[in-house]
Design an enzyme around this catalytic site. Sequence first.
Site, PDB file in Angstrom:
ATOM      1  N   HIS A   1      38.923  38.722  44.966  1.00  0.00           N
ATOM      2  CA  HIS A   1      39.859  37.991  44.094  1.00  0.00           C
ATOM      3  C   HIS A   1      39.890  36.520  44.524  1.00  0.00           C
ATOM      4  CE1 HIS A   1      43.478  36.731  42.022  1.00  0.00           C
ATOM      5  NE2 HIS A   1      43.414  37.849  41.315  1.00  0.00           N
TER       6      HIS A   1
ATOM      7  N   GLU B   1      37.015  36.594  36.251  1.00  0.00           N
ATOM      8  CA  GLU B   1      38.316  35.930  36.216  1.00  0.00           C
ATOM      9  C   GLU B   1      38.145  34.441  36.511  1.00  0.00           C
ATOM     10  OE1 GLU B   1      41.685  38.868  37.149  1.00  0.00           O
ATOM     11  OE2 GLU B   1      40.896  38.209  39.060  1.00  0.00           O
TER      12      GLU B   1
END
Length: 240
Positions: free
Chosen positions: A90, A159
Site C-alpha cells: 500500500h 491505486e
Amino acid sequence: MITAANFKVNHTRESTASYLEALNLFLDAYSTHCDVRVYPAASSFLKADLYPHVKLGAQNFYPAVNGAYTGEIGSQQLNEFGIKNVLIGHSERRVTLRETQDFIAKKYAFAKENGWEIIYCIGEPKDVRRNGFEAVAQYLLDEFEDIDTDYDKLSIAYEPIWAIGTGVSAEIKDIAEVLDMLKSRFKSTPLLYGGSVNTENLRQIISLKSCGGALIGNAALDAANFCKLIQIAQNVQKEE
Ligand code: PEP
C-alpha cells in the site's frame, strides 16, 4: 468480484465488532456469493471464524513468525485470529512508512510461503501521472520487482497515490488504460481499483472490462455504506 475495506487507523475494537456483525448479517441474507474482505487495525483483530462471510485481513505484518521486531506482528499473531489475507505494498506504507521494494518483496515471499491471499498494491504519484501513460506503466511495472505474479492467491490493486483519500478518483479512461495493460500481462490475476471509490463512481469503475473489484478506504468505514458498495459491485457482475 472482490470488494475490500481498508480501515487504516480507524475504528476501535468495539466498533469493528459491530461493523463486522452488521456486514456478516447482510452477507448472510444476500443470495450471491461475494468475496468481501475487511482489513481492520491490528488492535481490533477478532477471530476470523466469527464472521464466516467476511475475509478478515491484515493491513500489515512483519515477515517472521515472531521475534525481536518491536511494534510489529508476525504470523504467530495473525494465526491466532485465523487471518489469512494481507495487504502488501500500500502506498501509505511505501511512502509514509518508507517500505522499500526489497522489504515489500520479502513480505510478499513470506505471505506466499504461508499460503495467504494477497492484495498487492501499486500506484503512481502525481508527477509520474503528469508524464503520461507510458511513464505510469513503467513506474507500476517497476513495483513488481521480485514479486512472483504467478502466485494463484494474488490480486493486484491499482491505486494512484494522488487519488487515495483525496475524494478525487482517477479518470475512468486512465483506470481502464492501466487495468487493460495489467490484464494483458497478468491474465488470470484479479485486478482491483482503489482511490476515492464511492457509491457514485463505483458502478462505472467496476463495469470496466479488466476490473475485478475495488479496494476502498473512506467510503467503506461505515458498514451500511460498504454494504451498498458491495451491492453495486455485485449488480454489475450480474449484468455481465
Ligand atoms: C485505500 O486506502 O486503499 C483507499 C483507496 O482509500 P480511499 O478509498 O479513502 O481513497
